[in-house]
Design an enzyme around this catalytic site. Sequence first.
Site, PDB file in Angstrom:
ATOM      1  N   ARG A  28     -63.662 107.138  25.993  1.00  0.00           N
ATOM      2  CA  ARG A  28     -63.434 108.347  25.178  1.00  0.00           C
ATOM      3  C   ARG A  28     -62.707 109.435  25.967  1.00  0.00           C
ATOM      4  NH1 ARG A  28     -67.042 108.857  20.406  1.00  0.00           N
ATOM      5  NH2 ARG A  28     -66.800 106.786  19.576  1.00  0.00           N
ATOM      6  N   ARG A  32     -62.881 114.977  22.207  1.00  0.00           N
ATOM      7  CA  ARG A  32     -63.153 116.382  21.863  1.00  0.00           C
ATOM      8  C   ARG A  32     -63.481 117.306  23.023  1.00  0.00           C
ATOM      9  NH1 ARG A  32     -67.346 114.623  17.541  1.00  0.00           N
ATOM     10  NH2 ARG A  32     -67.385 113.025  19.133  1.00  0.00           N
ATOM     11  N   ARG A  41     -56.187 117.467  16.694  1.00  0.00           N
ATOM     12  CA  ARG A  41     -57.060 116.978  15.629  1.00  0.00           C
ATOM     13  C   ARG A  41     -56.994 117.929  14.421  1.00  0.00           C
ATOM     14  NH1 ARG A  41     -60.894 116.160  12.551  1.00  0.00           N
ATOM     15  NH2 ARG A  41     -62.896 115.253  13.098  1.00  0.00           N
ATOM     16  N   ASP A  78     -59.794 103.472  16.571  1.00  0.00           N
ATOM     17  CA  ASP A  78     -61.242 103.371  16.430  1.00  0.00           C
ATOM     18  C   ASP A  78     -61.628 101.930  16.140  1.00  0.00           C
ATOM     19  OD1 ASP A  78     -63.634 105.367  16.292  1.00  0.00           O
ATOM     20  OD2 ASP A  78     -64.046 103.797  14.842  1.00  0.00           O
ATOM     21  N   TYR A 154     -72.113  97.974  11.308  1.00  0.00           N
ATOM     22  CA  TYR A 154     -71.535  99.080  10.523  1.00  0.00           C
ATOM     23  C   TYR A 154     -71.192  98.623   9.111  1.00  0.00           C
ATOM     24  CZ  TYR A 154     -70.990 102.423  14.348  1.00  0.00           C
ATOM     25  OH  TYR A 154     -71.218 103.319  15.347  1.00  0.00           O
TER      26      TYR A 154
HETATM   27  O1  CP3 Z   1     -60.427 107.649  24.346  1.00  0.00           O
HETATM   28  C1  CP3 Z   1     -60.887 106.571  23.857  1.00  0.00           C
HETATM   29  O2  CP3 Z   1     -61.904 105.997  24.299  1.00  0.00           O
HETATM   30  C2  CP3 Z   1     -60.068 105.867  22.789  1.00  0.00           C
HETATM   31  C3  CP3 Z   1     -60.453 106.000  21.459  1.00  0.00           C
HETATM   32  C4  CP3 Z   1     -61.793 105.525  20.898  1.00  0.00           C
HETATM   33  C5  CP3 Z   1     -62.431 106.230  19.853  1.00  0.00           C
HETATM   34  N1  CP3 Z   1     -63.489 105.498  19.429  1.00  0.00           N
HETATM   35  C6  CP3 Z   1     -61.968 107.522  19.296  1.00  0.00           C
HETATM   36  C7  CP3 Z   1     -62.928 108.340  18.551  1.00  0.00           C
HETATM   37  C8  CP3 Z   1     -62.558 104.381  21.159  1.00  0.00           C
HETATM   38  C9  CP3 Z   1     -62.376 103.325  22.230  1.00  0.00           C
HETATM   39  C10 CP3 Z   1     -63.627 104.363  20.209  1.00  0.00           C
HETATM   40  C11 CP3 Z   1     -64.617 103.277  20.115  1.00  0.00           C
HETATM   41  C12 CP3 Z   1     -65.720 103.396  19.171  1.00  0.00           C
HETATM   42  N2  CP3 Z   1     -65.735 103.978  17.943  1.00  0.00           N
HETATM   43  C13 CP3 Z   1     -66.998 102.817  19.390  1.00  0.00           C
HETATM   44  C14 CP3 Z   1     -67.385 101.986  20.572  1.00  0.00           C
HETATM   45  C15 CP3 Z   1     -67.699 102.810  21.771  1.00  0.00           C
HETATM   46  C16 CP3 Z   1     -69.001 103.532  21.705  1.00  0.00           C
HETATM   47  O3  CP3 Z   1     -68.944 104.795  21.674  1.00  0.00           O
HETATM   48  O4  CP3 Z   1     -70.044 102.891  21.717  1.00  0.00           O
HETATM   49  C17 CP3 Z   1     -67.789 103.114  18.268  1.00  0.00           C
HETATM   50  C18 CP3 Z   1     -69.238 102.703  18.067  1.00  0.00           C
HETATM   51  C19 CP3 Z   1     -66.976 103.841  17.348  1.00  0.00           C
HETATM   52  C20 CP3 Z   1     -67.350 104.333  15.985  1.00  0.00           C
HETATM   53  C21 CP3 Z   1     -67.269 105.796  15.934  1.00  0.00           C
HETATM   54  N3  CP3 Z   1     -66.080 106.509  15.889  1.00  0.00           N
HETATM   55  C22 CP3 Z   1     -68.344 106.724  15.885  1.00  0.00           C
HETATM   56  C23 CP3 Z   1     -69.807 106.347  15.892  1.00  0.00           C
HETATM   57  C24 CP3 Z   1     -67.774 108.006  15.826  1.00  0.00           C
HETATM   58  C25 CP3 Z   1     -68.499 109.313  15.652  1.00  0.00           C
HETATM   59  C26 CP3 Z   1     -69.287 109.644  16.840  1.00  0.00           C
HETATM   60  C27 CP3 Z   1     -68.777 110.885  17.489  1.00  0.00           C
HETATM   61  O5  CP3 Z   1     -68.602 110.823  18.721  1.00  0.00           O
HETATM   62  O6  CP3 Z   1     -68.554 111.857  16.766  1.00  0.00           O
HETATM   63  C28 CP3 Z   1     -66.370 107.846  15.858  1.00  0.00           C
HETATM   64  C29 CP3 Z   1     -65.376 108.936  15.860  1.00  0.00           C
HETATM   65  C30 CP3 Z   1     -64.430 108.991  17.018  1.00  0.00           C
HETATM   66  N4  CP3 Z   1     -63.745 107.917  17.539  1.00  0.00           N
HETATM   67  C31 CP3 Z   1     -64.044 110.175  17.730  1.00  0.00           C
HETATM   68  C32 CP3 Z   1     -63.081 109.759  18.677  1.00  0.00           C
HETATM   69  C33 CP3 Z   1     -62.316 110.637  19.639  1.00  0.00           C
HETATM   70  C34 CP3 Z   1     -64.494 111.598  17.430  1.00  0.00           C
HETATM   71  C35 CP3 Z   1     -63.798 111.988  16.191  1.00  0.00           C
HETATM   72  C36 CP3 Z   1     -63.425 113.441  16.063  1.00  0.00           C
HETATM   73  O7  CP3 Z   1     -62.351 113.841  16.556  1.00  0.00           O
HETATM   74  O8  CP3 Z   1     -64.179 114.164  15.399  1.00  0.00           O
END
Ligand code: CP3
Length: 350
Positions: A28, A32, A41, A78, A154
């Site tokens: 990540r 944010r 964003r 994602d 999911y």
């Molecule tokens: O920088 C990176 O790592 C690349 C991008 C990336 C994102 N999600 C962007 C993202 C990667 C590799 C993921 C993987 C992901 N997404 C996983 C596996 C890794 C882990 O955390 O266990 C999972 C389970 C998801 C599903 C997901 N996407 C969730 C549960 C959420 C919400 C949780 C949160 O942190 O708010 C997301 C949203 C998400 N994916 C964000 C980002 C940057 C936040 C979104 C925002 O900008 O509001």
Amino acid sequence: MAACNPDALLLRALRNEKQERMPLWVMRQAGRYLPEYRKLRKQAGSFLNLCNSPEMACTATLQPLRRYRLDAAIVFSDILIVADALGCELGFAEGEGPFLARPAADEKMIASLAEPGVDAFAGVAATIGACRGELAEDVALIGFAGAPFTLACYMVQGSGGREFALARRLMLTEPQAFAELIDRTTRAVAACLSAQAAAGADVLMLFESWAALAAPHYLDEHVVKPAAKVIALLREAGIDLPIIVFPRNAEQVAGKMVAAGANAIGVGWQADLVEVRAAVGEQTALQGNLDPAALLADRETLRSAIARTVAAHGTGAGGRIFNLGHGIGKETDPESMAILVDAVREFSAC
Ligand code: CP3
């Protein structure tokens, strides 16, 4: 599609070659905690707009690389794009997170899922293509997908959570339907990763973030075998990129993931790196596993936690990659990342 230099530090670590220091990237890392991400964003209007625009997603991917000396970029996307391509209709609730408007909650819905091929992932492939040209030669570009079990959780549930009770119930009560869901998801994950490989990714990673929700009895069937099949499908398609598997909180499957063809194991922060190393031997790279909360601590506490993680990686022949043991928190001060980057370089130099 120009690949990165084969001598890039991350690729050398993944081949278990001698390292003058540990390569470093952070799960990540585009997210944010960075003010420039929050701005982008906002401009994009929504998280999904940002994911679906190769140009903006490329900008997000590169943001952490512009600030910090990292050894890899991970494409901004994602894991749930695969669920969307299967027909579950990905949405995003502001302030809450992603959801699926058409969950695959029963046998009938599972049978009606789509069969996405490589073309269904043209968006993330275009982001990879856009990023590759912008990255320095010694920075590896990581493509990724969710692993089948995590995605199935999911898709049955329709939203995130910590328990995924509906998914676990379906696994128990309708084993054939659940197996069918895993099977279809496995093929879609392989297509998603193939598209990213063809577009110029240097490394592929499978996020099995919810592996620990499979009871021990189900781990082989729903976590290890599907990962093995994804890897086999990629190898059959002639893709020989290194593959990192991250079976978060189920590191007891690390040895089996290596037998399944994983080149590296991502290790969660709750696992003991020394134990995982003992289980996989020196032929496999390990990636991890600093507790992301260390980045919320003061400078000296953070530095000593980093020193401990570097020491736990040891100095054996096995590849060693520094990362957090899960994603960086949104409350993190960007300055703490700068401290991390300097400290990993300082402590892991040899
Ligand atoms: O920088 C990176 O790592 C690349 C991008 C990336 C994102 N999600 C962007 C993202 C990667 C590799 C993921 C993987 C992901 N997404 C996983 C596996 C890794 C882990 O955390 O266990 C999972 C389970 C998801 C599903 C997901 N996407 C969730 C549960 C959420 C919400 C949780 C949160 O942190 O708010 C997301 C949203 C998400 N994916 C964000 C980002 C940057 C936040 C979104 C925002 O900008 O509001």
